[in-house]
Design an enzyme around this catalytic site. Structure first.
Site: not given
Ligand code: NAD
Length: 428
Positions: A70, A94, A106, A190, A221, A362
């Protein structure tokens, strides 16, 4: 993706450290240090101008002892096999820490999705599924959204899989739109989950949530719902968030010392998490350098963007007032920075515990797909809250009883469960 920092080396270092502490058998260690399977693909897609473009893409399946693999599917220009390997491995831990019966996987596509038209994105998603479908499925490997991918993209991929197999199969992918096989509450899961763990950490440290402040990196997100949750669930105040600006090719921090309004900021943010500077400035937000978030005098720091953001350089900028670092992102802290945080007595909620709310819902989505029976939003949040609180408690107990950091404790809880499942299945 994390510049000079190789995320997979970090993931292996973290694992090795705890494997040493546990005296883990060498052969078991070798099984867990590497993914079980890796797919490297070059996927041709017809673009709007009629030409064919080849996209490099990956899917990594780390370990499925506890259940089907997953993990999310990233669309990012700096994706590499090593970031995907690291993220797949972290997914194994996780799911084990969150105590959901799934393994770790992944995927990634090397592309900036904002440069594609809607049609090109749909054709790329469908082509990815046509290339991978034989090795995906509700009982094999179940992708989900991550950086750069959206519920709509999950919907297209679910449709492609269902067409190929001739059977409506919503459980092949999660994070689908509500009404298209998605679960209520998945979007918030999340970020809200991050906040449930922050609440438990505050309880443990004797902090009053309503008088606490936070600085958040990112505004996608995870960060959006962590900000909303920090306000609405804890009653605290978020003083800044940050984002990457595609046009200027730099990041910015958007600050308001008396508290940002995350719902307003969300309304002026695009689907990729970039905040509109002009509108924010007009609403009284100060726009600072992208690195400013980490030096704010707050109680809680929440990195929720990408890997390697809290490193040996940036860790020095953390203000003495900070008590909790809640890792919303995957792999935001390098091992050197982690040691510095421990020495300073900052309570770290490690990524694969802190952000496990997404995969937990999920999993709930997959369960609802299997039953073809959908739960109300309140039921999803109630179950999520219970799961996260229990997971946090198990890691905290391990940390206190073994006198190790929360990260090492989370690894111990996870490794025990995965090794147990491998034993029960006769793998070792
Ligand atoms: P997303 O694409 O929705 O958002 C990413 C954000 O980070 C955006 O606002 C982008 O502008 C910002 N960003 C990128 N580079 C940056 C920088 N150098 N400085 C400041 N901001 C920056 O992604 P997401 O889904 O919110 O995921 C964010 C993190 O959380 C990732 O590491 C992802 O693997 C992890 N994550 C996400 C989920 C999920 O359900 N979406 C679950 C677990 C972990």
């Amino acid at each position: 993706m994390a510049g000079q920092i190789n995320a997979f080396e970090i993931a292996q270092q973290q694992f090795d450290k705890v494997a040493d502490q546990l005296g883990l058998d060498e052969q078991v260690r070798q099984i867990l240090r590497w993914p079980a399977r890796e797919f490297h693909m070059h996927i041709p897609v017809r673009m709007d101008d009629g030409k064919i473009r080849i996209f490099e893409a990956f899917r990594v399946q780390h370990n499925d002892a506890r259940g089907p693999n997953k993990g999310g599917l990233r669309f990012h220009p700096a994706e590499t096999i090593d970031t995907v390997r690291a993220l797949a491995m972290w997914m194994t831990w996780k799911c084990a820490v969150a105590d959901i019966p799934l393994g770790g996987g992944k995927g990634g596509v090397v592309v900036d999705p904002a440069t594609l038209s809607v049609g090109e994105k749909e054709r790329l998603c469908r082509a990815y599924m046509r290339t991978m479908w034989r090795n995906l499925g509700p009982r094999q490997d179940v992708p989900a959204p991550d950086v750069g991918s959206t519920p709509q993209m999950m919907g297209w991929m679910m449709d492609e899989y269902s067409r190929i197999t001739g059977q409506y199969t919503p459980g092949v992918i999660t994070g689908k739109p509500v009404g298209g096989g998605g679960s209520l509450g998945r979007t918030e899961a999340t970020g809200f989950g991050v906040i449930y763990t922050v609440r438990e950490a505050m309880k443990h440290l004797g902090l009053d949530p309503a008088s606490c402040t936070a600085a958040i990196q990112g505004f996608g997100n995870v960060a959006q719902y962590a900000s909303i949750g920090f306000n609405e669930i804890l009653g605290g105040k978020v003083v800044c968030v940050s984002c990457w600006d595609r046009e200027d090719k730099v990041s910015y921090t958007f600050s308001k010392p008396d508290g940002i309004n995350p719902t307003f900021l969300k309304s002026i943010t695009d689907q990729y998490g970039t905040i509109n500077k002009e509108k924010a400035r007009n609403a009284g937000y100060e726009i600072e350098d992208g690195g400013a978030w980490i030096s704010k005098p707050v109680d809680v720091l929440i990195p929720a963007a990408l890997e390697g953001q809290v490193n040996s350089e940036t860790v020095k900028l953390i203000h003495p007032k900070v008590k909790i670092l809640a890792e919303g992102a995957n792999g935001p802290t390098t091992p050197e920075a982690d040691s510095a945080l421990n020495e300073r007595g900052i309570f770290v909620i490690p990524d694969f515990l802190c952000n496990s709310g997404g995969v937990t819902v999920s999993y709930f989505e997959g369960v609802q797909n299997d039953m073809n029976f959908y739960w109300p939003r309140e039921e999803v949040f109630e179950k999520l809250n219970t799961n996260m609180t229990t997971a946090f408690g198990a890691v905290l107990d391990m940390s206190l009883s073994q006198n190790v950091s929360m990260r090492d404790a989370a690894y111990m809880v996870a490794i025990h469960k995965v090794v147990k499942a491998m034993e029960l299945r006769g793998w070792i």
